[in-house]
Design a protein around this motif. Sequence first.
Motif, PDB file in Angstrom:
ATOM      1  N   TYR A 228       0.834  -1.199   0.000  1.00 39.24           N
ATOM      2  CA  TYR A 228       0.000   0.000   0.000  1.00 39.24           C
ATOM      3  C   TYR A 228       0.874   1.257   0.000  1.00 39.24           C
ATOM      4  O   TYR A 228       0.670   2.183  -0.793  1.00 39.24           O
ATOM      5  N   ILE A 229       1.898   1.243   0.871  1.00 37.21           N
ATOM      6  CA  ILE A 229       2.796   2.414   0.948  1.00 37.21           C
ATOM      7  C   ILE A 229       3.523   2.600  -0.390  1.00 37.21           C
ATOM      8  O   ILE A 229       3.640   3.721  -0.901  1.00 37.21           O
ATOM      9  N   ALA A 230       3.972   1.483  -0.984  1.00 39.94           N
ATOM     10  CA  ALA A 230       4.690   1.559  -2.268  1.00 39.94           C
ATOM     11  C   ALA A 230       3.771   2.138  -3.350  1.00 39.94           C
ATOM     12  O   ALA A 230       4.192   2.993  -4.142  1.00 39.94           O
ATOM     13  N   ALA A 231       2.515   1.701  -3.360  1.00 36.43           N
ATOM     14  CA  ALA A 231       1.573   2.191  -4.372  1.00 36.43           C
ATOM     15  C   ALA A 231       1.307   3.681  -4.170  1.00 36.43           C
ATOM     16  O   ALA A 231       1.273   4.465  -5.129  1.00 36.43           O
ATOM     17  N   GLN A 232       1.154   4.086  -2.913  1.00 32.35           N
ATOM     18  CA  GLN A 232       0.919   5.507  -2.619  1.00 32.35           C
ATOM     19  C   GLN A 232       2.122   6.343  -3.050  1.00 32.35           C
ATOM     20  O   GLN A 232       1.973   7.420  -3.638  1.00 32.35           O
ATOM     21  N   THR A 233       3.319   5.818  -2.753  1.00 28.31           N
ATOM     22  CA  THR A 233       4.547   6.538  -3.112  1.00 28.31           C
ATOM     23  C   THR A 233       4.653   6.663  -4.624  1.00 28.31           C
ATOM     24  O   THR A 233       4.993   7.737  -5.143  1.00 28.31           O
ATOM     25  N   ALA A 234       4.328   5.567  -5.328  1.00 25.61           N
ATOM     26  CA  ALA A 234       4.418   5.582  -6.790  1.00 25.61           C
ATOM     27  C   ALA A 234       3.460   6.624  -7.374  1.00 25.61           C
ATOM     28  O   ALA A 234       3.764   7.281  -8.367  1.00 25.61           O
ATOM     29  N   ARG A 235       2.293   6.776  -6.708  1.00 27.20           N
ATOM     30  CA  ARG A 235       1.318   7.776  -7.169  1.00 27.20           C
ATOM     31  C   ARG A 235       1.755   9.194  -6.833  1.00 27.20           C
ATOM     32  O   ARG A 235       1.125  10.159  -7.249  1.00 27.20           O
ATOM     33  N   GLY A 236       2.799   9.292  -5.987  1.00 30.70           N
ATOM     34  CA  GLY A 236       3.287  10.618  -5.601  1.00 30.70           C
ATOM     35  C   GLY A 236       2.403  11.211  -4.542  1.00 30.70           C
ATOM     36  O   GLY A 236       2.361  12.410  -4.344  1.00 30.70           O
TER      37      GLY A 236
END
Length: 236
Positions: A228-236
């Motif tokens: 979840y954190i990785a996906a949020q980070t990827a979305r900026g």
Amino acid sequence: MRIGFIGGGDLGGTLARHLAKLGHRVSIANSRGPESLTALAAEIGATPVSVVDAARAGEIVIISIPTKAVADLPRGLFANVPGSVVVVDTGNYHPELRDGRIDAIDRGMLDSQWVAQRIGRPVVKAFNNIFAKSLLEKGVPRGTTGRIALSVFGDSLDAKAAVLRLVDDLGFDPVDGGDLHNSWRQQPGTPAYCRDLEAAALRRALAEADRSRIVEYRAEEEARIRRYIAAQTARG
Ligand SMILES: NC(=O)c1ccc[n+]([C@@H]2O[C@H](COP(=O)([O-])OP(=O)(O)OC[C@H]3O[C@@H](n4cnc5c(N)ncnc54)[C@H](OP(=O)(O)O)[C@@H]3O)[C@@H](O)[C@H]2O)c1
């Protein structure tokens, strides 16, 4: 009721806000002292206090801090707090993501049993199995179709009853999950963990949890949070 909070972050702050709005007299503490909570406390209608005063400030005291921080609470914090005061633990042990390794839990002690041992007081386990966002947004009046349920575990029937009443007042169906030694059923990653289930589905999910998978459940939940954190980070 007088309710003291140790921890005023995402979960503690959200609960404190709700309970103050319901008319409870809420005191709130963190690790940095009452001055750091002046703005939040004024906004939600609570009193900023020290950790020691929060432990003495309530008929109910809610501990809502990272599990590792429980070890940093002042020694004997509850020594002079009357036995009738209900202590609630909202914590979840996240060894890889946040807390580091706590040997006793890794050897099989349950999250809230460890907290109870550290603070020298029985605790009721509650509010650990709902995300702050759901707590903030999804409470509805009793009888509303689709009302989410929250389970509560603890050894004292009176203490548990007090917390179950709060759950209902906050807008969720109260479910008595059983004694504290069964509270692994709502630890991170279990079928009942943070799924926003209605009462019948929550009871089924609690019943179908498998005790031999506690460590796996936790690891799966930490992996989910990482994704979840990785996906949020990827979305900026
Ligand atoms: N967030 C959620 O959706 C959620 C849902 C269910 C359960 N939980 C669990 O509930 C607990 C709190 O989570 P959270 O998300 O609210 O954490 P958070 O946002 O990081 O807030 C933690 C709070 O604890 C305080 N704190 C830390 N160490 C302390 C100490 N030694 N003495 C007093 N206060 C201390 C912090 O104050 P300072 O800023 O001064 O350090 C802060 O107010 C955790 O165990 C978490 O796993 C969280």
